[in-house]
Design an enzyme around this catalytic site. Structure first.
Site, PDB file in Angstrom:
ATOM      1  N   ASP A   1     -35.635 -32.491  21.539  1.00 36.27           N
ATOM      2  CA  ASP A   1     -36.857 -32.193  22.300  1.00 36.27           C
ATOM      3  C   ASP A   1     -36.608 -32.318  23.796  1.00 36.27           C
ATOM      4  OD1 ASP A   1     -39.477 -31.504  22.659  1.00 36.27           O
ATOM      5  OD2 ASP A   1     -40.304 -33.459  22.125  1.00 36.27           O
ATOM      6  N   GLY A   2     -37.358 -31.546  24.566  1.00 35.63           N
ATOM      7  CA  GLY A   2     -37.328 -31.684  26.028  1.00 35.63           C
ATOM      8  C   GLY A   2     -36.637 -30.558  26.767  1.00 35.63           C
ATOM      9  N   ASN A   3     -36.283 -29.501  26.057  1.00 37.12           N
ATOM     10  CA  ASN A   3     -35.598 -28.374  26.714  1.00 37.12           C
ATOM     11  C   ASN A   3     -36.470 -27.743  27.796  1.00 37.12           C
ATOM     12  OD1 ASN A   3     -33.634 -28.795  24.842  1.00 37.12           O
ATOM     13  ND2 ASN A   3     -33.967 -26.906  23.683  1.00 37.12           N
TER      14      ASN A   3
ATOM     15  N   ARG B   1     -39.050 -29.067  29.482  1.00 33.88           N
ATOM     16  CA  ARG B   1     -39.238 -29.958  30.640  1.00 33.88           C
ATOM     17  C   ARG B   1     -37.981 -30.022  31.500  1.00 33.88           C
ATOM     18  NH1 ARG B   1     -41.199 -34.678  27.071  1.00 33.88           N
ATOM     19  NH2 ARG B   1     -40.696 -33.128  25.488  1.00 33.88           N
TER      20      ARG B   1
ATOM     21  N   GLU C   1     -44.334 -24.418  13.470  1.00 29.65           N
ATOM     22  CA  GLU C   1     -45.308 -24.378  14.581  1.00 29.65           C
ATOM     23  C   GLU C   1     -44.746 -23.639  15.803  1.00 29.65           C
ATOM     24  OE1 GLU C   1     -44.466 -27.210  12.890  1.00 29.65           O
ATOM     25  OE2 GLU C   1     -46.319 -27.506  11.745  1.00 29.65           O
ATOM     26  N   ASN C   2     -43.414 -23.621  15.938  1.00 26.59           N
ATOM     27  CA  ASN C   2     -42.808 -22.956  17.107  1.00 26.59           C
ATOM     28  C   ASN C   2     -43.069 -21.442  17.139  1.00 26.59           C
ATOM     29  OD1 ASN C   2     -39.860 -25.119  17.270  1.00 26.59           O
ATOM     30  ND2 ASN C   2     -41.790 -25.260  18.369  1.00 26.59           N
TER      31      ASN C   2
ATOM     32  N   ARG D   1     -42.929 -39.263  17.985  1.00 28.07           N
ATOM     33  CA  ARG D   1     -43.602 -38.611  16.852  1.00 28.07           C
ATOM     34  C   ARG D   1     -42.564 -38.060  15.896  1.00 28.07           C
ATOM     35  NH1 ARG D   1     -46.553 -36.380  21.081  1.00 28.07           N
ATOM     36  NH2 ARG D   1     -45.182 -34.565  21.200  1.00 28.07           N
TER      37      ARG D   1
ATOM     38  N   GLU E   1     -34.266 -45.305   9.854  1.00 31.55           N
ATOM     39  CA  GLU E   1     -34.466 -45.990  11.126  1.00 31.55           C
ATOM     40  C   GLU E   1     -34.767 -44.913  12.165  1.00 31.55           C
ATOM     41  OE1 GLU E   1     -34.538 -49.243  11.616  1.00 31.55           O
ATOM     42  OE2 GLU E   1     -34.087 -49.606   9.505  1.00 31.55           O
TER      43      GLU E   1
HETATM   44  C1  FPP Z   1     -37.461 -28.402  21.852  1.00 30.39           C
HETATM   45  O1  FPP Z   1     -37.648 -28.448  23.236  1.00 30.39           O
HETATM   46  C2  FPP Z   1     -36.387 -27.491  21.458  1.00 30.39           C
HETATM   47  C3  FPP Z   1     -36.513 -26.402  20.641  1.00 30.39           C
HETATM   48  C4  FPP Z   1     -37.811 -25.988  20.080  1.00 30.39           C
HETATM   49  C5  FPP Z   1     -35.377 -25.519  20.329  1.00 30.39           C
HETATM   50  C6  FPP Z   1     -34.029 -26.152  20.151  1.00 30.39           C
HETATM   51  C7  FPP Z   1     -33.004 -25.108  20.211  1.00 30.39           C
HETATM   52  C8  FPP Z   1     -31.776 -25.217  20.763  1.00 30.39           C
HETATM   53  C9  FPP Z   1     -31.250 -26.442  21.352  1.00 30.39           C
HETATM   54  C10 FPP Z   1     -30.935 -24.008  20.834  1.00 30.39           C
HETATM   55  C11 FPP Z   1     -30.053 -23.620  19.740  1.00 30.39           C
HETATM   56  C12 FPP Z   1     -29.808 -24.555  18.647  1.00 30.39           C
HETATM   57  C13 FPP Z   1     -28.861 -24.398  17.692  1.00 30.39           C
HETATM   58  C14 FPP Z   1     -28.816 -25.371  16.590  1.00 30.39           C
HETATM   59  C15 FPP Z   1     -27.864 -23.320  17.680  1.00 30.39           C
HETATM   60  P1  FPP Z   1     -39.036 -27.959  23.833  1.00 30.39           P
HETATM   61  O2  FPP Z   1     -38.937 -26.508  24.123  1.00 30.39           O
HETATM   62  O3  FPP Z   1     -40.140 -28.329  22.907  1.00 30.39           O
HETATM   63  O4  FPP Z   1     -39.130 -28.790  25.153  1.00 30.39           O
HETATM   64  P2  FPP Z   1     -40.456 -29.324  25.880  1.00 30.39           P
HETATM   65  O5  FPP Z   1     -41.087 -30.302  24.937  1.00 30.39           O
HETATM   66  O6  FPP Z   1     -39.903 -29.985  27.106  1.00 30.39           O
HETATM   67  O7  FPP Z   1     -41.327 -28.158  26.188  1.00 30.39           O
END
Ligand code: FPP
Length: 246
Positions: free
Chosen positions: A21-23, A25, A68-69, A195, A208
């Site tokens: 999570d957090g990409n 932000r 949900e995404n 969460r 854990e």
């Molecule tokens: C959550 O951050 C991240 C995701 C919904 C996607 C994760 C995907 C990758 C890391 C890319 C590819 C993965 C693989 C396994 C090849 P967010 O977008 O919810 O961040 P935010 O909460 O800061 O908005």
């Protein structure tokens, strides 16, 4: 002594699950679009997979796309799917080189056909690898998975191939997407959110939980080691008392 050296190989979690999570932000902090965060998240995926395999973890599950995404802006969904196709395609050789088997859980049929095909091809091409299994949770949600399991079990009861009184924990577990995968001993979530977000609700019953403020694109091998060391310092009682464990 490095963090890696401090890890006790005898107390290693066999299965680690991660909510990456957090990409978004992270990207915002850099003044960039959200997809820039996802692209950089791939580097963390690579680092984490490598670290987990090196230390001897047998299963690593990554929550890459939730049911949900699909409700995110269309352009982000499309970009994420393209990134998945590209990453799976680009990384299959590395997975084979490191004897890592790829598997996926979720409503895979709902993925765009190029993504679905790329995924099935990579699963097929890596199926004989035995060092570690990398499980991607894609179009996955735990409630969806549990509903499916209940439907399948109900059908068997209706067809009289299973009697209702026989249903136990094992019956449920065997009808989940993770039927052949042990439950995670450790679940990590990045970005400071505390969460579970519809992820492996059944399977995390005794796991854990480890939360870190690091945003996923900043997560590196050392962060995984820290989470494992934290896990190794906990006492897992499974409802018993400390005295009973001795
Ligand atoms: C959550 O951050 C991240 C995701 C919904 C996607 C994760 C995907 C990758 C890391 C890319 C590819 C993965 C693989 C396994 C090849 P967010 O977008 O919810 O961040 P935010 O909460 O800061 O908005």
């Amino acid at each position: 002594m490095s963090l890696k050296e401090k890890i006790n190989p005898a107390k290693l979690p066999e299965h680690i699950a991660i909510i990456m999570d957090g990409n978004g932000r992270w990207a915002k902090q850099q003044g960039e679009e959200r997809i820039f965060g996802h692209e950089n998240g791939v580097k963390s995926v690579r680092d984490t997979v490598e670290a987990a395999a090196e230390i001897g973890v047998k299963y690593l599950t990554l929550y890459a796309f939730s049911t949900e995404n699909w409700n995110r802006p269309q352009e982000e969904v499309i970009a994420l799917m393209q990134l998945l196709v590209h990453t799976i395609n680009a990384e299959t050789a590395t997975l084979n080189k490191n004897s890592i088997r790829l598997q996926a859980i979720g409503d895979l049929k709902s993925l765009p056909s190029d993504c679905y095909n790329e995924l099935q091809e990579a699963i097929e091409n890596t199926k004989h690898n035995s060092r570690m299994t990398l499980v991607l949770a894609l179009s996955y949600s735990s409630r969806w998975e549990i509903i499916n399991a209940v439907k399948e079990i109900a059908k068997k009861v209706e067809e009289k191939t299973l009697s209702a009184s026989e249903i136990n924990e094992d019956t449920i577990a065997k009808h989940l997407c993770t039927a052949n995968i042990p439950d995670p001993e450790l679940m990590i979530r990045t970005s400071g959110e505390h969460r579970i977000s519809n992820f492996l609700l059944w399977q995390l019953a005794y796991s854990e939980l480890y939360f870190t403020d690091k945003l996923w694109p900043d997560f590196r091998k050392e962060d995984l080691y820290e989470a494992i060391l934290d896990y190794q310092n906990r006492e897992r009682r499974f409802g018993k008392t400390s005295e009973q464990l001795v």
